[in-house]
Structures are given as C-alpha cells and as structure tokens.
Design a protein around this motif. Structure first.
Motif, short mmCIF file in Angstrom:
data_model
loop_
_atom_site.label_atom_id
_atom_site.label_comp_id
_atom_site.label_asym_id
_atom_site.label_seq_id
_atom_site.Cartn_x
_atom_site.Cartn_y
_atom_site.Cartn_z
N THR A 95 -20.44 -41.14 52.94
CA THR A 95 -19.67 -39.84 53.17
C THR A 95 -18.32 -39.82 53.23
O THR A 95 -17.94 -41.48 53.99
CB THR A 95 -19.93 -39.77 54.65
N ILE A 96 -17.59 -39.29 52.22
CA ILE A 96 -16.34 -39.89 52.25
C ILE A 96 -15.28 -38.83 52.25
O ILE A 96 -15.42 -37.51 52.12
CB ILE A 96 -15.88 -40.19 50.22
N ASP A 97 -13.94 -39.18 53.21
CA ASP A 97 -13.64 -37.97 54.10
C ASP A 97 -13.47 -37.22 54.58
O ASP A 97 -13.91 -35.32 54.40
CB ASP A 97 -12.74 -37.20 52.99
N LYS A 98 -15.10 -37.01 55.32
CA LYS A 98 -15.77 -36.07 55.90
C LYS A 98 -16.37 -35.20 54.93
O LYS A 98 -17.07 -34.05 55.22
CB LYS A 98 -14.86 -35.18 56.89
N VAL A 99 -17.14 -35.48 53.13
CA VAL A 99 -17.86 -34.91 53.01
C VAL A 99 -18.90 -35.72 52.24
O VAL A 99 -18.42 -36.68 51.45
CB VAL A 99 -16.68 -33.87 51.76
N GLU A 100 -20.19 -34.91 52.47
CA GLU A 100 -21.47 -35.73 51.55
C GLU A 100 -21.90 -35.23 50.57
O GLU A 100 -20.99 -34.44 50.35
CB GLU A 100 -21.95 -35.49 52.45
N PRO A 101 -22.35 -36.76 49.57
CA PRO A 101 -22.19 -36.76 47.97
C PRO A 101 -22.72 -35.71 48.17
O PRO A 101 -24.90 -35.70 48.08
CB PRO A 101 -21.89 -37.86 47.97
N GLU A 102 -22.71 -34.30 47.65
CA GLU A 102 -24.28 -33.69 47.72
C GLU A 102 -23.57 -32.86 46.24
O GLU A 102 -22.50 -32.87 45.99
CB GLU A 102 -24.16 -31.80 48.56
N LYS A 103 -24.40 -31.42 45.60
CA LYS A 103 -23.87 -30.86 43.70
C LYS A 103 -22.67 -30.05 44.35
O LYS A 103 -21.62 -29.97 44.10
CB LYS A 103 -25.42 -30.31 43.82
N PRO A 104 -22.86 -29.51 45.32
CA PRO A 104 -22.02 -28.30 45.69
C PRO A 104 -21.10 -28.51 46.16
O PRO A 104 -19.75 -28.04 45.67
CB PRO A 104 -22.59 -27.41 47.53
N PRO A 105 -20.50 -29.41 46.99
CA PRO A 105 -18.97 -30.39 47.85
C PRO A 105 -18.29 -30.87 46.12
O PRO A 105 -17.06 -30.72 45.59
CB PRO A 105 -19.66 -30.85 48.44
N VAL A 106 -19.44 -31.31 45.18
CA VAL A 106 -18.90 -31.33 43.62
C VAL A 106 -18.56 -31.15 42.76
O VAL A 106 -17.69 -30.58 42.24
CB VAL A 106 -20.16 -33.10 43.04
N LYS A 107 -19.17 -29.77 42.75
CA LYS A 107 -19.40 -28.47 42.05
C LYS A 107 -17.34 -27.57 42.69
O LYS A 107 -16.38 -27.18 41.30
CB LYS A 107 -20.00 -27.62 42.33
N ASP A 108 -17.60 -27.40 43.69
CA ASP A 108 -16.18 -26.69 43.91
C ASP A 108 -14.97 -27.67 45.00
O ASP A 108 -13.51 -27.70 44.38
CB ASP A 108 -15.81 -25.76 45.58
N GLY A 109 -14.87 -29.11 44.38
CA GLY A 109 -14.23 -29.95 44.10
C GLY A 109 -14.40 -30.91 45.93
O GLY A 109 -12.86 -31.79 45.64
N ARG A 110 -14.67 -30.29 46.84
CA ARG A 110 -14.58 -30.79 47.88
C ARG A 110 -14.66 -32.17 48.14
O ARG A 110 -13.95 -32.89 48.89
CB ARG A 110 -14.99 -29.88 49.33
N TYR A 111 -15.98 -32.73 47.07
CA TYR A 111 -16.18 -33.87 46.91
C TYR A 111 -15.54 -34.75 45.51
O TYR A 111 -15.68 -34.16 44.78
CB TYR A 111 -17.62 -34.25 46.66
N THR A 112 -14.51 -35.41 45.79
CA THR A 112 -13.49 -35.68 44.85
C THR A 112 -13.75 -36.59 44.22
O THR A 112 -13.22 -36.60 42.69
CB THR A 112 -11.58 -36.10 45.59
#
Length: 274
Positions: A213-230
């Motif tokens: 997990t990076i900066d409290k954001v898990e590596p998943e498709k939705p946060p990749v798409k919306d930019g939360r996972y940088t």
C-alpha cells in the motif's frame, strides 16, 4: 486482406481533406503497430477484433524488446506506436492506465510505505526491511529494463530518474519478476515493480507475493483510474500528426466499449466513448 489501389487512393484523398475516422466496419487499408512493452498480447487481440469488425482492414503488429517504436513511426516504417510517454513530434491518444505495483515476498511482513520510502527503497538508501518495520533481511532491488515504458514512468513518479543502483539485477517480463520475488530467500528479501493487473492476478492465484500500500492507498484499479493511487502511467497510441483514416479508426476502436473491454484484461480502462 490488403487494400486495393482504389482503396489506397481513397484513403489518401480522405487524408488530404482531413476526413475523420471511418465508421465501424468501413475502415480499409493496412497499418503497422509497433511496441516493446508488455502490451503485445492485448494489442494483438485488439488488432484481430478490429480486423473482424472491418473486413477490408489489415493490421500488422510488430514487437521487439530492443526496438525504438517512436523512431519507426517517425520514419514511416510504422503508423502507430504503443508507448508510455508522449513525443512532441507525434500525436498522442491515451487509451488506458497502467498501474504500477510495488511487490515483495509474502514472507516479508511490510505492508505499507510512503512515496518517499518507496524512493528510498529503490535508490538504496533503505538497506534493511527492519527500517520499515519489516524483517531483519536485506533489501534486494530487482530493476526492470531501461527501455521499458514502466521503468520510465516509475522513476519519474518517484523522482528517482537515473538513481536506481547500477548493481541492481534487471529482470524483463513481469511474470519472471514475480517468480523471482516469490522465490527470494533470506537473508535477502526482494522488491520490484510490475504492472498492476498481472500483480493482482499473482496475488489472487496464490503466488507468495504481497503488494505494498502506498500513502494509505491500496493498489487497485479504481484508485488507479481516479488518480488516488499515483504510481501509474498512461498507455498511449502515438502516430504522425497528419490525418490517417486507418490510425484514427483503430484509435476509435480502442476507445469503444469493445476496445476498452479488451484493454481491461491487463490495464485500467479510461471511459469508453461509445
């Protein structure tokens, strides 16, 4: 099927008049797509689906890990390159996102790091996993080939361009990198970066690896798409700026629901156009 002379003349005139992409089923002619990254399987599948939808179109997919796709497009040897960053001389169309997962062995109990810690890991500043609350094992960096799109994006996102140690072992395909991480034994504990979808598939299929997990954001498709996972890179189609009906038709197909469904097999789709 290759285009007839009449079709080619029609395409040439259409290009001169700035005509838009052909309607579904109307594309005719031939084009060559080039690349050197992990996209080969999905691009080949998309090419065959495009040909099925456009019986008068022929798409040749050429892939070589040591090729220079951008130069092939600029020289006219290919019409479209699949890349991870734009080129100022070419037109760029984004068709998907590629999340970048940081992967470690399942035996390593480290679960979460910050972007700064990720940068320190891959530049060798952090030498033992215990510095991150993990086991008393050495950090073994597994690098990726310098000509891969994923490596450029990873270095840029972390601000470590040119700073991964030269002595780091370089591993090419994602599947080999995953197997190497899973098989690493103490006193070392490996870390590498791979495309998100094969990484998630490895975890779900029981391979002994963990995604951080990076900066409290898990590596998943939705946060990749919306930019939360940088940690992500755009998947781009690069072509010459001059109009080309075949290229435009293929781009439109990639952004359609069917094209995005195909890309979803290894990437995070953008919103389909139709």
């Amino acid at each position: 099927m290759r285009a007839t002379a009449g079709v080619l003349i029609g395409l040439f005139l259409a290009g001169l008049t700035g005509a838009g992409p052909a309607a579904a089923g109307d594309a005719a002619g031939s084009m060559t797509i080039v690349g050197n990254g992990p996209e080969l399987t999905v691009i080949e599948k998309m090419a065959r689906a495009f040909e099925k939808a456009n019986p008068r179109a022929y798409v040749d997919v050429q892939w070589d890990e040591i090729s220079k796709p951008i130069e092939l497009v600029k020289s006219g040897q290919a019409q479209l390159a699949v890349m991870g960053k734009p080129d100022p001389e070419l037109k760029a169309i984004q068709v998907a996102w590629d999340g970048i997962a940081i992967m470690i062995s399942l035996s390593n109990q480290t679960k979460e790091i910050t972007t700064k810690q990720a940068a320190d890991l891959f530049t060798g500043k952090i030498k033992f996993w215990s510095e991150l609350g993990g086991p008393e094992t050495r950090v073994l960096i597994l690098d990726r080939p310098a000509n891969r799109n994923i490596r450029d994006a990873f270095e840029q996102q972390l601000g470590i361009v040119g700073k991964i140690p030269d002595q780091a072992k370089v591993i090419g395909p994602d599947d080999k990198a995953i197997k190497t991480v899973a098989g690493t034994l103490a006193p070392n504990s490996a870390v590498t970066f791979v495309s998100l979808v094969p990484a998630l598939e490895a975890v779900s299929s029981g391979v002994a690896v963990r995604l951080l997990t990076i900066d409290k954001v898990e590596p998943e498709k939705p946060p990749v798409k919306d930019g939360r996972y940088t940690l992500r890179r755009p998947v781009l189609f690069l072509s010459k700026k001059e109009p080309n009906p075949m290229v435009e038709a293929f781009e439109a197909f990639a952004l359609s629901k069917e094209g995005q469904r195909i890309l979803d097999e290894i990437y995070t789709p953008v919103d389909p156009k139709s």
